[in-house]
Write a protein that holds these residues in place. Structure first.
Motif, PDB file in Angstrom:
ATOM      1  N   GLU A  74      58.664   5.158   4.523  1.00 41.59           N
ATOM      2  CA  GLU A  74      59.265   6.339   5.153  1.00 41.59           C
ATOM      3  C   GLU A  74      58.194   7.073   5.952  1.00 41.59           C
ATOM      4  N   ALA A  75      58.592   7.639   7.077  1.00 42.27           N
ATOM      5  CA  ALA A  75      57.681   8.502   7.832  1.00 42.27           C
ATOM      6  C   ALA A  75      57.471   9.774   7.032  1.00 42.27           C
ATOM      7  N   GLY A  76      56.224  10.203   6.945  1.00 42.80           N
ATOM      8  CA  GLY A  76      55.909  11.406   6.184  1.00 42.80           C
ATOM      9  C   GLY A  76      56.282  12.661   6.929  1.00 42.80           C
ATOM     10  N   ASN A  77      56.554  13.713   6.173  1.00 44.61           N
ATOM     11  CA  ASN A  77      56.817  15.022   6.735  1.00 44.61           C
ATOM     12  C   ASN A  77      55.473  15.746   6.783  1.00 44.61           C
ATOM     13  N   THR A  78      54.979  15.987   7.959  1.00 44.05           N
ATOM     14  CA  THR A  78      53.644  16.564   8.098  1.00 44.05           C
ATOM     15  C   THR A  78      53.636  18.085   8.099  1.00 44.05           C
ATOM     16  N   GLU A  79      54.823  18.699   7.877  1.00 45.69           N
ATOM     17  CA  GLU A  79      54.841  20.155   7.778  1.00 45.69           C
ATOM     18  C   GLU A  79      54.064  20.568   6.539  1.00 45.69           C
ATOM     19  N   VAL A  80      53.175  21.514   6.693  1.00 42.91           N
ATOM     20  CA  VAL A  80      52.327  21.957   5.596  1.00 42.91           C
ATOM     21  C   VAL A  80      53.000  23.129   4.887  1.00 42.91           C
ATOM     22  N   GLU A  81      52.982  23.100   3.557  1.00 43.07           N
ATOM     23  CA  GLU A  81      53.510  24.214   2.776  1.00 43.07           C
ATOM     24  C   GLU A  81      52.655  25.453   3.034  1.00 43.07           C
ATOM     25  N   PRO A  82      53.271  26.611   3.065  1.00 46.67           N
ATOM     26  CA  PRO A  82      52.476  27.828   3.228  1.00 46.67           C
ATOM     27  C   PRO A  82      51.477  27.961   2.081  1.00 46.67           C
ATOM     28  N   SER A  83      50.231  28.270   2.405  1.00 49.08           N
ATOM     29  CA  SER A  83      49.186  28.333   1.389  1.00 49.08           C
ATOM     30  C   SER A  83      49.367  29.515   0.443  1.00 49.08           C
ATOM     31  N   ALA A  84      50.234  30.468   0.805  1.00 51.92           N
ATOM     32  CA  ALA A  84      50.444  31.642  -0.041  1.00 51.92           C
ATOM     33  C   ALA A  84      51.240  31.300  -1.301  1.00 51.92           C
ATOM     34  N   ARG A  85      51.837  30.131  -1.359  1.00 51.83           N
ATOM     35  CA  ARG A  85      52.634  29.758  -2.523  1.00 51.83           C
ATOM     36  C   ARG A  85      51.726  29.348  -3.668  1.00 51.83           C
ATOM     37  N   GLU A  86      51.997  29.958  -4.808  1.00 48.62           N
ATOM     38  CA  GLU A  86      51.193  29.665  -5.994  1.00 48.62           C
ATOM     39  C   GLU A  86      51.685  28.380  -6.654  1.00 48.62           C
ATOM     40  N   GLN A  87      50.733  27.586  -7.123  1.00 46.86           N
ATOM     41  CA  GLN A  87      51.067  26.382  -7.873  1.00 46.86           C
ATOM     42  C   GLN A  87      50.626  26.546  -9.311  1.00 46.86           C
ATOM     43  N   LEU A  88      51.482  26.093 -10.230  1.00 39.80           N
ATOM     44  CA  LEU A  88      51.176  26.104 -11.650  1.00 39.80           C
ATOM     45  C   LEU A  88      51.089  24.677 -12.150  1.00 39.80           C
ATOM     46  N   ASN A  89      50.115  24.424 -12.993  1.00 40.66           N
ATOM     47  CA  ASN A  89      50.054  23.156 -13.710  1.00 40.66           C
ATOM     48  C   ASN A  89      50.503  23.454 -15.128  1.00 40.66           C
ATOM     49  N   LEU A  90      51.680  22.962 -15.482  1.00 40.04           N
ATOM     50  CA  LEU A  90      52.268  23.250 -16.784  1.00 40.04           C
ATOM     51  C   LEU A  90      52.141  22.048 -17.704  1.00 40.04           C
ATOM     52  N   VAL A  91      51.784  22.310 -18.951  1.00 38.68           N
ATOM     53  CA  VAL A  91      51.780  21.301 -19.999  1.00 38.68           C
ATOM     54  C   VAL A  91      52.916  21.678 -20.937  1.00 38.68           C
ATOM     55  N   ILE A  92      53.913  20.805 -21.038  1.00 40.62           N
ATOM     56  CA  ILE A  92      55.146  21.099 -21.764  1.00 40.62           C
ATOM     57  C   ILE A  92      55.280  20.113 -22.925  1.00 40.62           C
ATOM     58  N   THR A  93      55.512  20.645 -24.130  1.00 35.55           N
ATOM     59  CA  THR A  93      55.645  19.818 -25.319  1.00 35.55           C
ATOM     60  C   THR A  93      56.808  20.321 -26.160  1.00 35.55           C
ATOM     61  N   GLY A  94      57.567  19.389 -26.712  1.00 34.15           N
ATOM     62  CA  GLY A  94      58.671  19.767 -27.591  1.00 34.15           C
ATOM     63  C   GLY A  94      59.312  18.542 -28.205  1.00 34.15           C
ATOM     64  N   ASN A  95      60.273  18.749 -29.081  1.00 33.20           N
ATOM     65  CA  ASN A  95      61.019  17.628 -29.655  1.00 33.20           C
ATOM     66  C   ASN A  95      61.790  16.935 -28.547  1.00 33.20           C
ATOM     67  N   ASP A  96      61.731  15.609 -28.534  1.00 30.17           N
ATOM     68  CA  ASP A  96      62.436  14.863 -27.508  1.00 30.17           C
ATOM     69  C   ASP A  96      63.930  14.811 -27.829  1.00 30.17           C
ATOM     70  N   ARG A  97      64.730  14.798 -26.764  1.00 33.06           N
ATOM     71  CA  ARG A  97      66.173  14.664 -26.904  1.00 33.06           C
ATOM     72  C   ARG A  97      66.739  14.309 -25.525  1.00 33.06           C
ATOM     73  N   PRO A  98      67.902  13.689 -25.498  1.00 32.23           N
ATOM     74  CA  PRO A  98      68.514  13.394 -24.200  1.00 32.23           C
ATOM     75  C   PRO A  98      68.740  14.690 -23.417  1.00 32.23           C
ATOM     76  N   TRP A 128      56.148  14.589 -37.863  1.00 40.39           N
ATOM     77  CA  TRP A 128      57.210  15.512 -37.465  1.00 40.39           C
ATOM     78  C   TRP A 128      58.597  14.950 -37.757  1.00 40.39           C
ATOM     79  N   GLY A 129      58.701  13.623 -37.827  1.00 39.76           N
ATOM     80  CA  GLY A 129      59.986  13.006 -38.103  1.00 39.76           C
ATOM     81  C   GLY A 129      60.857  12.781 -36.885  1.00 39.76           C
ATOM     82  N   VAL A 130      60.470  13.303 -35.736  1.00 38.33           N
ATOM     83  CA  VAL A 130      61.228  13.089 -34.494  1.00 38.33           C
ATOM     84  C   VAL A 130      60.236  12.766 -33.382  1.00 38.33           C
ATOM     85  N   PRO A 131      60.687  12.039 -32.359  1.00 37.67           N
ATOM     86  CA  PRO A 131      59.806  11.780 -31.215  1.00 37.67           C
ATOM     87  C   PRO A 131      59.478  13.087 -30.479  1.00 37.67           C
ATOM     88  N   ILE A 132      58.291  13.122 -29.887  1.00 38.39           N
ATOM     89  CA  ILE A 132      57.825  14.296 -29.148  1.00 38.39           C
ATOM     90  C   ILE A 132      57.870  13.997 -27.643  1.00 38.39           C
TER      91      ILE A 132
END
Length: 168
Positions: A74-98, A128-132
């Motif tokens: 695919e041809a890439g979209n070269t539009e750059v996101e505005p630099s003012a937008r904050e990015q978060l790196n989230l680490v998420i953990t919990g009991n697995d479920r559908p 824990w007895g359940v998948p994480i």
């Protein structure tokens, strides 16, 4: 230069990344970034490349000629996101479920944020007895949004979900 996004799926085998990268190099492409995975015996990859317009067709032909791989370009979209937008790196953990990924994605979308990267997996937790379920997600917030608003909304999904912010 033409920016491309390449997706590749097929049976994994030793030397596959070397084969793909050799085709890119031989056809004057520049490998910019990638996310490559081995899942249940399959190779799944997404690659960002750049190539001069005159080398695009030979590169496309060579990638499509790789044996036993489904390649999409695919041809890439070269539009750059505005630099003012904050990015978060989230680490998420919990009991697995559908449906856990759908729930997370829905909350993030309803807050107006966007998931730009997601790496998730299920792991066994014998004590824990359940998948994480665990995930690392990069989320781009809309302008002016407080990151705590997204974190609280995610943690409100269920009492066993832990959301941490990973500092860059």
């Amino acid at each position: 230069m033409k920016q491309l996004v390449i997706t590749i799926l097929g049976q994994d085998r030793p030397g596959l990344v070397e084969n793909i990268s050799s085709v890119v190099l031989e056809n004057h492409g520049n490998w910019l970034s990638s996310n490559l995975s081995h899942l249940l015996g399959h190779f799944a990859g997404i690659i960002q490349l750049e190539v001069a317009e005159e080398h695009f067709q030979p590169l496309q032909n060579a990638l499509n000629a790789l044996p036993k791989l489904d390649v999409r370009i695919e041809a890439g979209n070269t539009e750059v996101e505005p630099s003012a937008r904050e990015q978060l790196n989230l680490v998420i953990t919990g009991n697995d479920r559908p449906g856990i990924v759908q729930e997370l994605a829905s909350v993030i979308r309803h807050k107006g944020a966007n998931i730009t990267h997601l790496n998730s997996r299920q792991q066994s937790a014998p004590n824990w007895g359940v998948p994480i379920f665990s995930a690392v997600a990069t989320v781009t917030l809309p302008g002016g949004m407080d990151k705590d608003e997204v974190i609280y909304a995610l943690e409100a999904i269920t009492s066993d979900l832990i959301v941490d912010v990973e500092e860059p």
